[in-house]
Design an enzyme around this catalytic site. Structure first.
Site, PDB file in Angstrom:
ATOM      1  N   GLU A  36      34.438  27.949  36.392  1.00  0.00           N
ATOM      2  CA  GLU A  36      33.989  27.589  37.734  1.00  0.00           C
ATOM      3  C   GLU A  36      33.051  28.663  38.266  1.00  0.00           C
ATOM      4  OE1 GLU A  36      34.315  24.728  39.453  1.00  0.00           O
ATOM      5  OE2 GLU A  36      32.810  25.870  40.538  1.00  0.00           O
ATOM      6  N   LYS A  95      30.854  32.734  31.451  1.00  0.00           N
ATOM      7  CA  LYS A  95      31.447  32.977  32.777  1.00  0.00           C
ATOM      8  C   LYS A  95      31.551  34.469  33.063  1.00  0.00           C
ATOM      9  CE  LYS A  95      33.491  32.762  36.608  1.00  0.00           C
ATOM     10  NZ  LYS A  95      32.825  32.360  37.844  1.00  0.00           N
ATOM     11  N   LEU A  96      32.063  35.232  32.108  1.00  0.00           N
ATOM     12  CA  LEU A  96      32.162  36.681  32.309  1.00  0.00           C
ATOM     13  C   LEU A  96      30.766  37.281  32.483  1.00  0.00           C
ATOM     14  CD1 LEU A  96      34.865  37.845  29.707  1.00  0.00           C
ATOM     15  CD2 LEU A  96      35.165  37.365  32.133  1.00  0.00           C
ATOM     16  N   VAL A 122      28.307  47.734  51.683  1.00  0.00           N
ATOM     17  CA  VAL A 122      29.333  48.759  51.520  1.00  0.00           C
ATOM     18  C   VAL A 122      30.014  48.636  50.149  1.00  0.00           C
ATOM     19  CG1 VAL A 122      30.927  47.247  52.793  1.00  0.00           C
ATOM     20  CG2 VAL A 122      31.475  49.657  52.604  1.00  0.00           C
ATOM     21  N   GLY A 128      33.214  43.055  46.879  1.00  0.00           N
ATOM     22  CA  GLY A 128      34.657  42.862  46.771  1.00  0.00           C
ATOM     23  C   GLY A 128      34.909  41.501  46.173  1.00  0.00           C
ATOM     24  N   CYS A 136      37.150  38.632  41.772  1.00  0.00           N
ATOM     25  CA  CYS A 136      36.675  38.392  40.406  1.00  0.00           C
ATOM     26  C   CYS A 136      35.693  39.399  39.824  1.00  0.00           C
ATOM     27  CB  CYS A 136      36.082  36.996  40.326  1.00  0.00           C
ATOM     28  SG  CYS A 136      37.370  35.752  40.509  1.00  0.00           S
ATOM     29  N   LYS A 143      33.846  38.877  52.241  1.00  0.00           N
ATOM     30  CA  LYS A 143      32.531  38.373  52.643  1.00  0.00           C
ATOM     31  C   LYS A 143      32.756  37.406  53.788  1.00  0.00           C
ATOM     32  CE  LYS A 143      30.625  35.094  50.034  1.00  0.00           C
ATOM     33  NZ  LYS A 143      30.220  34.183  48.914  1.00  0.00           N
TER      34      LYS A 143
HETATM   35  N1  LIG Z   1      38.373  32.731  43.693  1.00  0.00           N
HETATM   36  C1  LIG Z   1      37.210  32.337  43.234  1.00  0.00           C
HETATM   37  O1  LIG Z   1      36.261  32.222  43.984  1.00  0.00           O
HETATM   38  C2  LIG Z   1      37.007  32.032  41.789  1.00  0.00           C
HETATM   39  C3  LIG Z   1      38.011  32.230  40.868  1.00  0.00           C
HETATM   40  N2  LIG Z   1      37.809  31.926  39.545  1.00  0.00           N
HETATM   41  C4  LIG Z   1      38.889  32.062  38.562  1.00  0.00           C
HETATM   42  O2  LIG Z   1      39.821  30.998  38.779  1.00  0.00           O
HETATM   43  C5  LIG Z   1      41.153  31.414  38.509  1.00  0.00           C
HETATM   44  C6  LIG Z   1      42.025  31.138  39.719  1.00  0.00           C
HETATM   45  O3  LIG Z   1      41.541  31.909  40.803  1.00  0.00           O
HETATM   46  P1  LIG Z   1      42.040  31.647  42.285  1.00  0.00           P
HETATM   47  O4  LIG Z   1      42.076  30.193  42.556  1.00  0.00           O
HETATM   48  O5  LIG Z   1      41.223  32.519  43.155  1.00  0.00           O
HETATM   49  O6  LIG Z   1      43.539  32.209  42.189  1.00  0.00           O
HETATM   50  P2  LIG Z   1      44.726  32.035  43.240  1.00  0.00           P
HETATM   51  O7  LIG Z   1      45.609  33.197  43.058  1.00  0.00           O
HETATM   52  O8  LIG Z   1      44.177  31.706  44.585  1.00  0.00           O
HETATM   53  O9  LIG Z   1      45.494  30.710  42.730  1.00  0.00           O
HETATM   54  C7  LIG Z   1      46.192  30.629  41.541  1.00  0.00           C
HETATM   55  C8  LIG Z   1      47.452  29.807  41.771  1.00  0.00           C
HETATM   56  O10 LIG Z   1      48.083  29.555  40.509  1.00  0.00           O
HETATM   57  C9  LIG Z   1      49.480  29.490  40.743  1.00  0.00           C
HETATM   58  N3  LIG Z   1      50.203  29.649  39.480  1.00  0.00           N
HETATM   59  C10 LIG Z   1      50.266  30.747  38.681  1.00  0.00           C
HETATM   60  N4  LIG Z   1      51.005  30.496  37.603  1.00  0.00           N
HETATM   61  C11 LIG Z   1      51.429  29.219  37.693  1.00  0.00           C
HETATM   62  C12 LIG Z   1      52.210  28.381  36.851  1.00  0.00           C
HETATM   63  N5  LIG Z   1      52.697  28.814  35.689  1.00  0.00           N
HETATM   64  N6  LIG Z   1      52.451  27.119  37.260  1.00  0.00           N
HETATM   65  C13 LIG Z   1      51.950  26.676  38.436  1.00  0.00           C
HETATM   66  N7  LIG Z   1      51.188  27.420  39.259  1.00  0.00           N
HETATM   67  C14 LIG Z   1      50.935  28.677  38.892  1.00  0.00           C
HETATM   68  C15 LIG Z   1      49.736  30.598  41.731  1.00  0.00           C
HETATM   69  O11 LIG Z   1      50.951  30.391  42.419  1.00  0.00           O
HETATM   70  C16 LIG Z   1      48.505  30.499  42.644  1.00  0.00           C
HETATM   71  O12 LIG Z   1      48.755  29.704  43.795  1.00  0.00           O
HETATM   72  C17 LIG Z   1      41.046  32.885  38.112  1.00  0.00           C
HETATM   73  O13 LIG Z   1      40.994  32.956  36.708  1.00  0.00           O
HETATM   74  C18 LIG Z   1      39.719  33.317  38.704  1.00  0.00           C
HETATM   75  O14 LIG Z   1      39.136  34.343  37.943  1.00  0.00           O
HETATM   76  C19 LIG Z   1      36.625  31.395  39.112  1.00  0.00           C
HETATM   77  C20 LIG Z   1      35.605  31.159  39.984  1.00  0.00           C
HETATM   78  C21 LIG Z   1      35.711  31.452  41.403  1.00  0.00           C
HETATM   79  O1  LIG Z   2      34.152  34.034  39.602  1.00  0.00           O
HETATM   80  C1  LIG Z   2      34.183  34.120  40.816  1.00  0.00           C
HETATM   81  O2  LIG Z   2      35.187  34.402  41.470  1.00  0.00           O
HETATM   82  C2  LIG Z   2      32.955  33.936  41.622  1.00  0.00           C
HETATM   83  O3  LIG Z   2      32.498  35.266  41.958  1.00  0.00           O
HETATM   84  C3  LIG Z   2      31.369  35.297  42.814  1.00  0.00           C
HETATM   85  O4  LIG Z   2      31.671  34.646  44.034  1.00  0.00           O
HETATM   86  P1  LIG Z   2      32.443  35.375  45.237  1.00  0.00           P
HETATM   87  O5  LIG Z   2      33.089  36.611  44.742  1.00  0.00           O
HETATM   88  O6  LIG Z   2      33.282  34.337  45.868  1.00  0.00           O
HETATM   89  O7  LIG Z   2      31.310  35.755  46.288  1.00  0.00           O
HETATM   90  P2  LIG Z   2      29.853  36.415  46.131  1.00  0.00           P
HETATM   91  O8  LIG Z   2      28.949  35.723  47.057  1.00  0.00           O
HETATM   92  O9  LIG Z   2      29.422  36.508  44.728  1.00  0.00           O
HETATM   93  O10 LIG Z   2      30.084  37.881  46.710  1.00  0.00           O
HETATM   94  C4  LIG Z   2      30.845  38.835  46.001  1.00  0.00           C
HETATM   95  C5  LIG Z   2      30.761  40.171  46.717  1.00  0.00           C
HETATM   96  O11 LIG Z   2      29.464  40.741  46.573  1.00  0.00           O
HETATM   97  C6  LIG Z   2      28.937  41.074  47.844  1.00  0.00           C
HETATM   98  N1  LIG Z   2      27.459  40.894  47.797  1.00  0.00           N
HETATM   99  C7  LIG Z   2      26.924  39.739  47.342  1.00  0.00           C
HETATM  100  C8  LIG Z   2      25.560  39.578  47.279  1.00  0.00           C
HETATM  101  C9  LIG Z   2      24.721  40.612  47.687  1.00  0.00           C
HETATM  102  O12 LIG Z   2      23.473  40.530  47.649  1.00  0.00           O
HETATM  103  N2  LIG Z   2      25.286  41.764  48.142  1.00  0.00           N
HETATM  104  C10 LIG Z   2      26.636  41.939  48.196  1.00  0.00           C
HETATM  105  O13 LIG Z   2      27.111  43.007  48.617  1.00  0.00           O
HETATM  106  C11 LIG Z   2      29.617  40.129  48.798  1.00  0.00           C
HETATM  107  O14 LIG Z   2      29.596  40.617  50.107  1.00  0.00           O
HETATM  108  C12 LIG Z   2      31.007  40.090  48.215  1.00  0.00           C
HETATM  109  O15 LIG Z   2      31.760  41.196  48.637  1.00  0.00           O
HETATM  110  C13 LIG Z   2      30.212  34.552  42.151  1.00  0.00           C
HETATM  111  O16 LIG Z   2      29.113  34.522  43.046  1.00  0.00           O
HETATM  112  C14 LIG Z   2      30.621  33.134  41.790  1.00  0.00           C
HETATM  113  O17 LIG Z   2      29.560  32.484  41.092  1.00  0.00           O
HETATM  114  C15 LIG Z   2      31.860  33.181  40.908  1.00  0.00           C
HETATM  115  O18 LIG Z   2      32.307  31.873  40.617  1.00  0.00           O
END
Ligand SMILES: NC(=O)C1=CN([C@@H]2O[C@H](COP(=O)(O)OP(=O)(O)OC[C@H]3O[C@@H](n4cnc5c(N)ncnc54)[C@H](O)[C@@H]3O)[C@@H](O)[C@H]2O)C=CC1
Ligand SMILES: O=C(O)[C@H]1O[C@H](OP(=O)(O)OP(=O)(O)OC[C@H]2O[C@@H](n3ccc(=O)[nH]c3=O)[C@H](O)[C@@H]2O)[C@H](O)[C@@H](O)[C@@H]1O
Length: 463
Positions: A162, A221-222, A271, A274, A277, A340
């Site tokens: 994602e 993705k990484l 600053v 954060g 990910c 953010k």
């Molecule tokens: N937060 C983001 O913006 C993004 C996150 N990702 C990736 O997506 C993945 C999920 O991230 P988030 O949604 O932010 O995590 P999150 O921590 O918000 O949600 C994960 C959920 O999975 C549940 N869970 C864990 N083990 C479980 C199990 N065995 N059975 C049922 N539920 C279980 C937890 O209780 C938690 O509610 C991570 O690998 C992250 O790197 C990818 C793109 C964007």
């Molecule tokens: O794998 C993920 O979790 C996601 O990580 C980031 O998304 P996110 O962390 O939600 O938000 P960003 O907009 O990327 O910002 C990340 C951090 O960088 C900072 N940032 C971003 C852009 C910039 O120009 N300067 C800056 O300081 C933001 O303030 C924030 O703290 C990526 O943008 C997504 O594509 C990815 O799916």
């Protein structure tokens, strides 16, 4: 194969919004999002749609439209697995905090638990989709767990990372730059890819749906996150040089960003980045590289994190130095705690580290963030384990009103770029503060000239 029933394990920042959009765009598919966390599921099911556990612009409308029709949130994991033809795994994959790879590798225990649960429950063939961000070659481990159950059920494993960013999740999901699907090159693998392509094709143009092998998809993705974070660290590195040379980082960013080869996005000095990910995924990349003996590759990417840590630390250090080398007993107001704007997510927010440094210097912190509450702030600080929880609780106070938070402060630090901060009556804030009234703008959000005209000692990043 036409998909009519989808399960998603993990109702978090990715699982919730992603499945809500699939449900809305595919009324013919039943989508069930399951989680072990009962409180989180209860919040997703709350009668008041404003109480869903994740704040994202536009998300409550979409959930509101689909919930109860073809979108369901449940703690009954086994039932949802059993009924689904396609299962997304969208659980958390944090950095390991123990054992081999501590502080670097991704902790895959939740992923493995999901695989074992699916293997135990499944009675018919299923497509398993890695939605979580995973180290390259994780699909191999999943396959090994799933294929060794001896119950004759066949699984196809796809990688479908994602790319949504928080704060713009709904918009990113409705109109993604691309959808990436990796699968096996066998006919069965290709059929599974096509089944998932058909789901997305309900709203994503087919030319934006990219098909690759599993390993390319996992590694992309990484790599995407590493490249994005690297841009932020690069511009932040230049911001420090700007401060020494009377160059202005905003002007430099604009000048280089107009080169179409560089591009203008993701060049905002701050600053420090954060979010849950960037750091975790780069550490993971570093760990994998080291595991293959690629030390130069590992060192190259690790520098992105080193620079980011430096950027956070030098922000707090500058506050102390500017306030005559002591903040002991001084009220410092933080505007913003989320990592953010437009999200209530605080994971790895720079604000946490800046606060930790200033509390070490005995500052009293007052905080206003439109979406973050005291409980979350204390939990973030306590997680660092720098001092006793009571000490954190005595050092930081969250306010409901920004003007009250700023009154009698020695300084204001802007940690999140919430739009509303720009609209405040800054004259009123100035009048209520101790003088000289300092503003440390960690997001280059405010108009420097106007702030100085009011009388503030105003400092931003990179100028
Ligand atoms: N937060 C983001 O913006 C993004 C996150 N990702 C990736 O997506 C993945 C999920 O991230 P988030 O949604 O932010 O995590 P999150 O921590 O918000 O949600 C994960 C959920 O999975 C549940 N869970 C864990 N083990 C479980 C199990 N065995 N059975 C049922 N539920 C279980 C937890 O209780 C938690 O509610 C991570 O690998 C992250 O790197 C990818 C793109 C964007
Ligand atoms: O794998 C993920 O979790 C996601 O990580 C980031 O998304 P996110 O962390 O939600 O938000 P960003 O907009 O990327 O910002 C990340 C951090 O960088 C900072 N940032 C971003 C852009 C910039 O120009 N300067 C800056 O300081 C933001 O303030 C924030 O703290 C990526 O943008 C997504 O594509 C990815 O799916």
């Amino acid at each position: 194969m036409k998909i009519t029933n989808i399960c998603c394990i993990g109702a978090g920042y990715v699982g919730g919004p992603t499945m809500a959009v699939i449900a809305e765009k595919c009324p013919h598919i039943k989508v069930t999002v399951v989680d072990l966390n009962e409180a989180r599921i209860a919040a997703w099911n709350d009668d008041d749609i404003n109480n869903i556990p994740i704040y994202e612009p536009g998300l409550n409308e979409i959930v509101g439209k689909a919930r109860g029709k073809n979108l369901f949130f449940s703690t009954n994991v086994d039932k949802a697995i059993d009924e689904a033809e396609l299962i997304f795994i969208s659980v958390n994959t944090p950095t390991k905090t123990y054992g081999t790879g501590k502080g670097m590798a991704a902790d895959l225990k939740h992923i493995e638990l999901c695989a074992r649960q699916i293997a135990k429950v499944a009675k018919n063939d299923k497509i398993i989709v890695e939605k979580s961000t995973l180290p390259v070659r994780t699909a191999e481990a999943l396959k090994s767990i799933l294929d060794n159950t001896g119950n004759g059920v066949k699984f196809q494993i796809l990688s479908n990372p994602e790319f949504l960013a928080e704060g713009t999740a709904v918009q990113d999901l409705l109109s993604p730059d691309r959808v990436l699907i990796g699968g096996e090159t066998t006919p069965e693998g290709q059929n599974a890819i096509e089944a998932l392509v058909d789901v997305y094709a309900n709203w994503v143009p087919r030319e934006r749906i990219l098909k690759t092998n599993v390993w390319s998809s996992e590694l992309s993705k990484l790599t995407a996150n590493a490249f994005l974070a690297q841009r932020v660290s690069s511009i932040n590195a230049i911001s420090e040089l700007c401060e020494k040379t009377e160059a202005n980082v905003n002007e430099v960013a604009k000048a280089i960003g107009m080169d179409s080869r560089i591009g203008s996005k993701f060049l905002k000095a701050s600053v420090g980045f954060g979010g849950s990910c960037f750091q975790k995924d780069i550490l993971n990349l570093v760990y994998i590289s080291k595991a293959f003996g690629l030390n130069e590759v590992a060192d190259y990417w690790e520098q992105v994190i080193i620079m980011n840590d430096h950027q956070k630390r030098r922000f707090s250090k500058n506050i102390v130095q500017t306030l005559y080398n002591t903040v002991s007993g001084k009220k410092i107001t933080f505007l913003g705690w989320a990592f953010k704007k437009d999200t209530n997510d605080t994971r790895e927010s720079a604000a946490i580290y800046v606060a930790d440094d200033l509390i070490n210097e005995q500052a009293r912190i007052a905080l206003f963030d439109p979406k973050v509450e005291q409980k979350q702030v204390l939990s973030d600080l306590n997680y660092l384990d720098t001092r006793q929880p009571e000490e954190n609780a005595n050092s930081i106070t969250t306010f409901q009103n920004p003007y009250e938070a700023c009154a009698d402060a020695h300084a204001i630090a802007i940690l999140t770029e919430w739009d509303e901060f720009k609209t405040y009556d800054w004259q009123k804030i100035y009048d209520s503060m101790l003088k000289p009234a300092f503003v440390f703008d960690g997001r280059n959000l405010l108009d420097a000239e106007k702030m100085r005209a009011i009388g503030f000692v105003y400092q931003s990043i990179g100028s």
